[in-house]
Design a protein around this motif. Structure first.
Motif, PDB file in Angstrom:
ATOM      1  N   THR A 327       0.827  -1.212   0.000  1.00  0.00           N
ATOM      2  CA  THR A 327       0.000   0.000   0.000  1.00  0.00           C
ATOM      3  C   THR A 327       0.857   1.254   0.000  1.00  0.00           C
ATOM      4  O   THR A 327       0.465   2.265  -0.586  1.00  0.00           O
ATOM      5  N   SER A 328       2.015   1.206   0.648  1.00  0.00           N
ATOM      6  CA  SER A 328       2.899   2.378   0.639  1.00  0.00           C
ATOM      7  C   SER A 328       3.384   2.665  -0.774  1.00  0.00           C
ATOM      8  O   SER A 328       3.514   3.835  -1.177  1.00  0.00           O
ATOM      9  N   PHE A 329       3.636   1.599  -1.542  1.00  0.00           N
ATOM     10  CA  PHE A 329       4.049   1.781  -2.938  1.00  0.00           C
ATOM     11  C   PHE A 329       2.895   2.342  -3.769  1.00  0.00           C
ATOM     12  O   PHE A 329       3.089   3.235  -4.601  1.00  0.00           O
ATOM     13  N   THR A 330       1.686   1.805  -3.542  1.00  0.00           N
ATOM     14  CA  THR A 330       0.505   2.329  -4.246  1.00  0.00           C
ATOM     15  C   THR A 330       0.299   3.801  -3.924  1.00  0.00           C
ATOM     16  O   THR A 330       0.011   4.617  -4.812  1.00  0.00           O
ATOM     17  N   TYR A 331       0.433   4.125  -2.661  1.00  0.00           N
ATOM     18  CA  TYR A 331       0.301   5.518  -2.206  1.00  0.00           C
ATOM     19  C   TYR A 331       1.348   6.400  -2.891  1.00  0.00           C
ATOM     20  O   TYR A 331       1.038   7.508  -3.363  1.00  0.00           O
ATOM     21  N   LEU A 332       2.577   5.911  -2.973  1.00  0.00           N
ATOM     22  CA  LEU A 332       3.665   6.657  -3.605  1.00  0.00           C
ATOM     23  C   LEU A 332       3.373   6.922  -5.078  1.00  0.00           C
ATOM     24  O   LEU A 332       3.495   8.052  -5.560  1.00  0.00           O
ATOM     25  N   THR A 333       2.968   5.877  -5.794  1.00  0.00           N
ATOM     26  CA  THR A 333       2.787   6.016  -7.244  1.00  0.00           C
ATOM     27  C   THR A 333       1.506   6.753  -7.608  1.00  0.00           C
ATOM     28  O   THR A 333       1.496   7.567  -8.535  1.00  0.00           O
ATOM     29  N   ARG A 334       0.429   6.486  -6.871  1.00  0.00           N
ATOM     30  CA  ARG A 334      -0.845   7.120  -7.220  1.00  0.00           C
ATOM     31  C   ARG A 334      -0.945   8.557  -6.740  1.00  0.00           C
ATOM     32  O   ARG A 334      -1.426   9.439  -7.462  1.00  0.00           O
ATOM     33  N   LEU A 335      -0.523   8.798  -5.493  1.00  0.00           N
ATOM     34  CA  LEU A 335      -0.731  10.114  -4.899  1.00  0.00           C
ATOM     35  C   LEU A 335       0.537  10.946  -4.824  1.00  0.00           C
ATOM     36  O   LEU A 335       0.475  12.157  -4.591  1.00  0.00           O
ATOM     37  N   GLY A 336       1.673  10.299  -5.017  1.00  0.00           N
ATOM     38  CA  GLY A 336       2.928  11.052  -5.035  1.00  0.00           C
ATOM     39  C   GLY A 336       3.198  11.706  -6.368  1.00  0.00           C
ATOM     40  O   GLY A 336       4.141  12.483  -6.508  1.00  0.00           O
ATOM     41  N   GLY A 337       2.369  11.385  -7.368  1.00  0.00           N
ATOM     42  CA  GLY A 337       2.538  11.995  -8.680  1.00  0.00           C
ATOM     43  C   GLY A 337       3.684  11.421  -9.474  1.00  0.00           C
ATOM     44  O   GLY A 337       4.190  12.075 -10.391  1.00  0.00           O
ATOM     45  N   VAL A 338       4.099  10.183  -9.155  1.00  0.00           N
ATOM     46  CA  VAL A 338       5.231   9.574  -9.845  1.00  0.00           C
ATOM     47  C   VAL A 338       4.981   9.492 -11.343  1.00  0.00           C
ATOM     48  O   VAL A 338       5.836   9.835 -12.156  1.00  0.00           O
ATOM     49  N   SER A 340       1.784  10.640 -12.904  1.00  0.00           N
ATOM     50  CA  SER A 340       0.941  11.741 -13.393  1.00  0.00           C
ATOM     51  C   SER A 340       1.627  13.093 -13.331  1.00  0.00           C
ATOM     52  O   SER A 340       1.285  14.012 -14.072  1.00  0.00           O
ATOM     53  N   GLY A 341       2.584  13.222 -12.406  1.00  0.00           N
ATOM     54  CA  GLY A 341       3.228  14.521 -12.223  1.00  0.00           C
ATOM     55  C   GLY A 341       2.479  15.439 -11.281  1.00  0.00           C
ATOM     56  O   GLY A 341       2.969  16.509 -10.925  1.00  0.00           O
ATOM     57  N   ASN A 342       1.281  15.019 -10.854  1.00  0.00           N
ATOM     58  CA  ASN A 342       0.458  15.833  -9.954  1.00  0.00           C
ATOM     59  C   ASN A 342       0.389  15.177  -8.574  1.00  0.00           C
ATOM     60  O   ASN A 342      -0.234  14.127  -8.417  1.00  0.00           O
ATOM     61  N   GLU A 343       1.035  15.790  -7.602  1.00  0.00           N
ATOM     62  CA  GLU A 343       1.014  15.252  -6.252  1.00  0.00           C
ATOM     63  C   GLU A 343      -0.333  15.534  -5.591  1.00  0.00           C
ATOM     64  O   GLU A 343      -0.867  16.634  -5.703  1.00  0.00           O
ATOM     65  N   SER A 344      -0.886  14.520  -4.911  1.00  0.00           N
ATOM     66  CA  SER A 344      -2.184  14.681  -4.240  1.00  0.00           C
ATOM     67  C   SER A 344      -2.212  13.908  -2.926  1.00  0.00           C
ATOM     68  O   SER A 344      -3.258  13.476  -2.480  1.00  0.00           O
ATOM     69  N   HIS A 345      -1.043  13.735  -2.313  1.00  0.00           N
ATOM     70  CA  HIS A 345      -0.920  12.934  -1.102  1.00  0.00           C
ATOM     71  C   HIS A 345      -1.318  13.713   0.150  1.00  0.00           C
ATOM     72  O   HIS A 345      -1.438  14.947   0.144  1.00  0.00           O
ATOM     73  N   ALA A 346      -1.491  12.983   1.245  1.00  0.00           N
ATOM     74  CA  ALA A 346      -1.998  13.560   2.489  1.00  0.00           C
ATOM     75  C   ALA A 346      -1.051  14.596   3.091  1.00  0.00           C
ATOM     76  O   ALA A 346      -1.482  15.501   3.813  1.00  0.00           O
ATOM     77  N   GLY A 347       0.231  14.469   2.808  1.00  0.00           N
ATOM     78  CA  GLY A 347       1.200  15.393   3.374  1.00  0.00           C
ATOM     79  C   GLY A 347       1.054  16.824   2.896  1.00  0.00           C
ATOM     80  O   GLY A 347       1.652  17.742   3.480  1.00  0.00           O
ATOM     81  N   LEU A 348       0.273  17.049   1.856  1.00  0.00           N
ATOM     82  CA  LEU A 348       0.055  18.409   1.347  1.00  0.00           C
ATOM     83  C   LEU A 348      -0.927  19.200   2.199  1.00  0.00           C
ATOM     84  O   LEU A 348      -1.011  20.430   2.087  1.00  0.00           O
ATOM     85  N   CYS A 349      -1.681  18.517   3.067  1.00  0.00           N
ATOM     86  CA  CYS A 349      -2.710  19.183   3.886  1.00  0.00           C
ATOM     87  C   CYS A 349      -2.074  20.211   4.821  1.00  0.00           C
ATOM     88  O   CYS A 349      -1.072  19.943   5.484  1.00  0.00           O
ATOM     89  N   ASN A 350      -2.693  21.394   4.863  1.00  0.00           N
ATOM     90  CA  ASN A 350      -2.226  22.437   5.786  1.00  0.00           C
ATOM     91  C   ASN A 350      -3.216  22.709   6.915  1.00  0.00           C
ATOM     92  O   ASN A 350      -3.082  23.686   7.648  1.00  0.00           O
ATOM     93  N   GLY A 351      -4.233  21.838   7.021  1.00  0.00           N
ATOM     94  CA  GLY A 351      -5.186  21.951   8.126  1.00  0.00           C
ATOM     95  C   GLY A 351      -6.155  23.099   8.027  1.00  0.00           C
ATOM     96  O   GLY A 351      -6.666  23.578   9.049  1.00  0.00           O
ATOM     97  N   CYS A 352      -6.494  23.541   6.805  1.00  0.00           N
ATOM     98  CA  CYS A 352      -7.387  24.702   6.651  1.00  0.00           C
ATOM     99  C   CYS A 352      -8.792  24.436   7.179  1.00  0.00           C
ATOM    100  O   CYS A 352      -9.497  25.360   7.573  1.00  0.00           O
ATOM    101  N   GLY A 353      -9.245  23.168   7.154  1.00  0.00           N
ATOM    102  CA  GLY A 353     -10.546  22.807   7.715  1.00  0.00           C
ATOM    103  C   GLY A 353     -11.720  22.917   6.777  1.00  0.00           C
ATOM    104  O   GLY A 353     -12.850  22.618   7.160  1.00  0.00           O
ATOM    105  N   LYS A 354     -11.493  23.328   5.528  1.00  0.00           N
ATOM    106  CA  LYS A 354     -12.610  23.429   4.576  1.00  0.00           C
ATOM    107  C   LYS A 354     -13.296  22.082   4.406  1.00  0.00           C
ATOM    108  O   LYS A 354     -14.526  21.994   4.324  1.00  0.00           O
ATOM    109  N   CYS A 355     -12.510  21.013   4.372  1.00  0.00           N
ATOM    110  CA  CYS A 355     -13.058  19.671   4.187  1.00  0.00           C
ATOM    111  C   CYS A 355     -13.908  19.237   5.384  1.00  0.00           C
ATOM    112  O   CYS A 355     -14.918  18.538   5.216  1.00  0.00           O
ATOM    113  N   VAL A 356     -13.517  19.640   6.569  1.00  0.00           N
ATOM    114  CA  VAL A 356     -14.254  19.265   7.779  1.00  0.00           C
ATOM    115  C   VAL A 356     -15.660  19.828   7.734  1.00  0.00           C
ATOM    116  O   VAL A 356     -16.640  19.157   8.071  1.00  0.00           O
ATOM    117  N   ARG A 357     -15.765  21.065   7.305  1.00  0.00           N
ATOM    118  CA  ARG A 357     -17.084  21.711   7.232  1.00  0.00           C
ATOM    119  C   ARG A 357     -17.979  21.063   6.188  1.00  0.00           C
ATOM    120  O   ARG A 357     -19.209  21.100   6.306  1.00  0.00           O
TER     121      ARG A 357
END
Length: 418
Positions: A327-338, A340-357
């Protein structure tokens, strides 16, 4: 097809409704031909309730339905859409959105018009803006036939909303894992006792109940009657006599066919005591394995930071539910942008809270994303992404090139043989 009656107006509603939130897609857009084939097939087999909403498919769902639901197909169905409650700032916004939705749907009236994603706070705010008066007027003007709401809050809030107005219908998240979540079983029974037609969303909990863990599959495999996990899940909801219609988001024609068969067969109270005990066993498996109660509804998207929140949670849940290796490899390739070139992994979150609302499940998404990032990303994740791009992409390109040449040669040989 089995039909169940709306006691308030006598409408005979198909036990299965077609949800237009998860239509098949191609290149990121609705695959119109495929979606039309599925919806027409469903209608031809007796499905007469179609559910959509203003934001579904980035706003394209209503327009697509407007294109295909013309003439006899429009006459055969009850069309349901929703007022985007979060975008209503003043009374005039209600008028604007309804007129826009009528235009997009290419219809003079909407059979069931629901206030979208209602909760205690949003209902009070909308009441103060005159939403009930607006809906009454729209009904008198013939623009909507039935007034209702979709719900995401707790049980107490649900009862308060039910008691506040003589609603025609409500739409509730309900499945065998959510008996005590949000409105829950108690809410389903309460709404029915008040004469309100109860429509159900997320009967498969965003697909989680269709693709089951190995331990759960063993339980279903040992059942006296063999059914798919999706069949079992849909059957559980339809077994409740209080339920008018189950809305299912179906992306494949085979899913449409299977769900129609289940809806035809499953009468209220038709599951045996032994069968109901199997659900308890399967529920226990899920409660032990599932880490995040996400249904992949997508209300949290788009994230301002580009995080693919549903996929982050999907991969995380799969690690525990299916004991998936890599799963770590899947996470790396799918969300790390390996690739696609577009990173979308959880580490990009800055805690803005828009999603919570926006989250119907009231998840503390930034906290959960931090857990995902630590476990699937970990220290040095950005470095591994760079290594992946440097090594995996060239290897993948080389593999595709070799495969392509081999395929052409095989194709030429097969032509010669013919």
């Amino acid at each position: 097809m089995q039909y169940r009656k709306n006691k308030k107006n006598g409408d005979e509603i198909s036990a299965l409704g077609f949800g237009a939130m998860r239509l098949p897609t191609k290149n990121g857009r609705i695959d119109k031909e495929k979606a039309k084939e599925q919806i027409y097939y469903a209608i031809d087999q007796g499905v007469n309730f179609i559910d959509t909403a203003y934001p579904y498919h980035g706003g394209a769902s209503e327009s697509f339905l407007g294109e295909i639901l013309q003439n006899e197909y429009r006459e055969k169905v009850k069309l349901c859409t929703k007022m985007p409650s979060w975008s209503i700032k003043k009374y005039e916004d209600m008028e604007k959105f309804l007129e826009t939705q009528l235009d997009k749907l290419q219809t003079d009236y909407i059979d069931y018009y629901l206030i979208h994603s209602l909760g205690k706070g949003s209902f009070q705010r909308l009441k103060d803006l005159g939403v009930l008066e607006f809906l009454e007027k729209a009904k008198q003007d013939g623009k909507i036939n039935n007034i209702g709401f979709s719900f995401h809050d707790n049980g107490d809030a649900f009862k308060d909303i039910v008691d506040a107005y003589p609603w025609d219908a409500c739409l509730i998240q309900y499945n065998y894992l959510d008996e005590k979540t949000q409105a829950g079983t108690e809410g389903v029974k309460y709404a029915h006792s008040q004469g309100i037609s109860v429509f159900i969303m997320e009967p498969l909990k965003g697909g989680i109940l269709a693709d089951v863990p190995e331990e759960a599959q063993k339980i279903w495999d040992n059942a006296p009657v063999q059914r798919s996990p999706a069949d079992w899940a849909l059957r559980w909801v339809l077994n409740h006599p209080e339920v008018t219609c189950v809305i299912s988001g179906m992306g494949e024609l085979d899913q449409v066919k299977e769900n129609i068969q289940v809806a035809e067969e499953t009468l209220p109270g038709s599951l045996s005591e032994d069968e109901l005990k199997l659900y308890d066993e399967v529920k226990q498996v899920y409660h032990e394995l599932m880490k995040i109660n996400c249904t992949s509804c997508g209300y949290c998207m788009p994230c301002p930071r580009g995080v693919d929140i549903p996929t982050c949670f999907e991969i995380y849940n799969h690690k525990y539910m299916f004991k998936t290796r890599g799963t770590s490899f899947t996470y790396l390739t799918r969300l790390g942008g390996v690739f696609s070139g577009n990173e979308s992994h959880a580490g990009l979150c800055n805690g803005c809270g828009k999603c919570v609302r926006a989250c119907p499940q009231k998840l503390e998404i930034p906290t959960l994303l931090n857990d995902v990032s630590k476990e699937l990303g970990g220290v040095g994740f950005s470095y591994r992404v760079k290594i992946g791009k440097a090594i995996l992409v060239p290897l993948f390109d080389a593999f595709i090139s070799i495969s392509s040449r081999f395929s052409r040669r095989s194709g030429n040989n097969s032509v010669r043989k013919e």
